[in-house]
Design an enzyme around this catalytic site. Sequence first.
Site: not given
Ligand code: BES
Ligand code: ZN
Ligand code: ZN
Length: 508
Positions: A272, A277, A284, A295, A354, A356, A358
Amino acid sequence: MIDISFAEHTASGTNAKAKSSPDSWVALVAEEGKLSPAAVALDKQTGGAVVAAVASGKFKGKKGQALTLVAPHGLPVARLVLLGIGKEKEFDALAAQSAGGKLAAHLDGAAAKKAKVIVETLGETKHPVAEIAAHLAYGAALRGYRFDKYHTTRKPDELPTLEAIEFALKDAKAAAKHYSALEKIVAAVYTTRDLVSEPANIIYPQTFADKCKELTKLGVEVEVLGVKEMTKLGMGSLLGVGQGSAKESKLVVMQWRGGTGKAEAPLAFVGKGVTFDTGGISIKPANGMEEMKWDMGGAGAVFGLMKALAGRKAKVNVVGVAGMVENMPDGNAQRPGDVVTSMSGQTIEVLNTDAEGRLVLADALWYAQERFKPRLVIDLATLTGAIIVALGTSRAGLFSNNDALAEQLAEAGKKSGEDVWRLPLGDVYDKQIDSQIADMQNIGADREAGSITAAQFLQRFIKNKETPWAHLDIAGVAWTKKDLDTAPKGAMEFGVRLLNQLVADFYE
Ligand code: BES
Ligand code: ZN
Ligand code: ZN
C-alpha cells in the site's frame, strides 16, 4: 552513516592495532560482572578501575547495559565503555543486534567519535564470535540511522558525534564477510526509512516511482504505469482513491530474477503506497494527520525488500508491486456512496473514503496475480487503526489463507526481530462487507473487528483460493514514537528484514 570496520585482534587486552586512533575502547562484561579477557587486562592497566566500577554501581553486565569510565587512568583514550551482554550462552544474533544498537546510542550520548569494540568470548558462547561481532555491528548501524537533512540551524553540540566503530576480534575476516551481507540490508533499511520519513510534498507517487527506478542499477527491472495504462486495465478501485489528488497515481512494478529457473513462478509482494492519507471526503481530524505521510510504509517495505534481495543477489524470482496514490478531498474526489469497478470485475460501494488502502490493494493484488501467476502473494499495508488497538506497536497483524505460510512468517519474524501475530479470517467476518447495492462495501457493517473485515476485503481479491496469501497490517509498526534498540524514533521499515529472512530461509 556510522563507518563500520573489522580489525584483527590477537593478543588479549588492548594491544590490537587500530586502523584509526579511537577515543573510546569498549570491552564486554557478562551477567554477574564476569569480565572478558580484555576487560581483565584493562582492569590491570587502570589499577583496578574496571572491577571497582562493576562492584560499586548498578552495572552488572546485563544485556544492553553500558557503563562509561571517563578518562581512565593509565589508558590513552577518553573513555572506556563496559558493554553488558547478559548470559553469554543466550547472547545470540538478535541479542547482539540490540546490544550493538544500545552501544551506538550510548557512545553517541557520551560524545564519542571513534570507538573500538573488543569482541571475544568469555568462554560460554554457543555462537561463533565472528557472527556475534557482525550482528553487533548490524545493530549499531541500524540504530545509527538519522534523518536530519532539513535541520539547518543546529549548533555543533546538538549534532551526533559518533562517526566510526571498529570491531576488533580474532577472526576479523569472517566477521567482515558475514557483515557484508548484513550491510546490504542496512542500505535497504536506510533508503526505506528515508522514503517513509520524507514529507508528502517531497515523496508522492511520481517521486516514489523515480526512487524505485534507481533499483535498475542493481539489476531490478522497473516499470511504472500511469493513469492511462491503469484505466485501460480497468483499475477503477485504485484510481478512485487518487482522483481527488493533483498528483498522478502510479503503479510501480519491480522484478528481480535471481532464481535458477528463469521460468520459475515468482514470489509476489504487494504494498500500500498512500503517500498521504487525508481520509478524502471522509476527512480525518486535524490532530495527528501529519502522521499520514507514512501511509506508504507498505510500498516502502516492498521497495526496501527488492533493494535488499537484489543487493545480496538472492537466488529467487521476486516481483514487487506498489500501488501509489494520494488520498485528498477535492471537487473531483470520490464521494461516500460511490460505486467503483475493480480490475477483477467486482464492484465496490465506497462507504468511507478513508478506508482507501484496501481499494488500492484490490487492484494491485489482482494485477500481480493476473500478470505473474505467483507461487505466493504477501501484501503489506498500514491498513487499520484497529490493529494498533489490538496488538500495539511491537507486532504486525498477520492474516493468511495458508497455515504453512503463516508458520514460516512467524518463524522469520522471531529470527529477524520483526514479529507478527496471526488473527483469524472467516465467513462471519466476510458477511460484514456485503453491500446492498454492489458486490461489497469497503467498510464493515459496524466497527467490530475492523482489521479482520479489512483483511476479508483483500481476500476477495485473491484470484485462486489455493494461492498462498498473507496480509500484514503494519499500521502499528511502520513508525516508532520512541527510540528502539535498533531504530531511532521515527520511520521504520517493517517488513524488509522479516521478508528478507523469509525468502532466505524458505525460498532460496
Ligand atoms: N491509513 C489508515 C490507517 C492507519 C491509522 C494507519 C493509524 C496508521 C495509523 C487507513 O487508511 C484508515 O484510515 N483506516 C480507517 C478505516 C476505517 C475508516 C474503516 C481506520 O483505521 O480508522
Ligand atoms: Zn490509509
Ligand atoms: Zn484512510
